[in-house]
Design a protein around this motif. Structure first.
Motif: not given
Length: 229
Positions: A52, A97-98, A130-133, A154, A180, A214, A216
């Protein structure tokens, strides 16, 4: 010395310091950092094939006379001490974060730091593992780490695309509300964290639009996330 003269000199010093910091940031960026240069009027496209986006430096303005100079008169290129103070914050809010993002290099997004000068957006960024949720509005996100602790990179409460959490009230993809710091204060360093994606929790950045939270997280600190009503 007149107060007005002192003010001009002080402002000039601040502007110069900002430009020097921007220049140093681009020079010291990691060797594997990506760079994007977009001429005024176009849109910057940042992307990460893996991971990301994390914006390191950004400047909307002009710091040399060569970049984006084709076909432009000298008068629009002579000011090489031009920097928008909102460059980094604006770009980071739209992109951090995208996996990919688009940022218009226009005055309406960054304001006009130097009227009459033809500008460009210069961005240096890295791709974090990283991982986004996502937690849709009205739901609760429960973040739990079996190993390590939570580390938020983020967070945004709003809407940055129309596909996530589809809803009849998903009417815009430009609702930015950087949360954040709030998420870090609530979750960082903990084994678990619980948060409700709601206007009462984060305030309403775009009234009438169905939003989502959203977040991250650094991949190494996250083991599991559960979403429930």
């Amino acid at each position: 010395m007149f107060p007005s003269t002192m003010l001009v000199q002080k402002l000039s010093g601040v502007t110069l310091l900002l430009l020097l910091c921007q220049h140093a940031c681009f020079l010291s960026a990691c060797d594997d950092a990506k760079q994007s240069v977009t001429c005024e009027g176009d849109s910057a496209s940042l992307s990460c094939g893996s991971g990301f986006i994390n914006v390191l430096c950004a400047n909307y303005g002009r710091t040399d006379g060569e970049t984006c100079s084709a076909g432009k008169p000298p008068g629009q290129l002579s000011n090489v001490h031009c920097s928008s103070e909102t460059s980094l914050q604006t770009t980071a809010t739209r992109c951090n974060g995208r996996e990919s993002c688009s940022v218009p290099a226009v005055n309406s997004v960054f304001n006009d730091p130097c009227f009459g000068t033809y500008k460009y957006l210069d961005v240096a960024y890295e791709c974090l593992q990283s991982k986004q949720h996502i937690t849709c509005e009205g739901f609760r996100g429960d973040i739990t780490c079996e190993e390590g602790v939570i580390s938020v990179h983020y967070a945004n409460y709003g809407r940055r695309n129309l596909a996530t959490c589809p809803h009849e009230l998903a009417t815009t993809a430009h609702c930015y509300s950087n949360r954040t710091d709030r998420m870090r204060s609530r979750c960082n360093g903990k084994k678990s964290c619980h948060v409700l994606a709601s206007n009462s929790e984060f305030s309403d950045p775009c009234v009438g639009v169905y939003k989502y939270l959203e977040v991250t997280l650094l991949r190494m600190s996250l083991s599991m996330i559960r979403i429930r009503r």
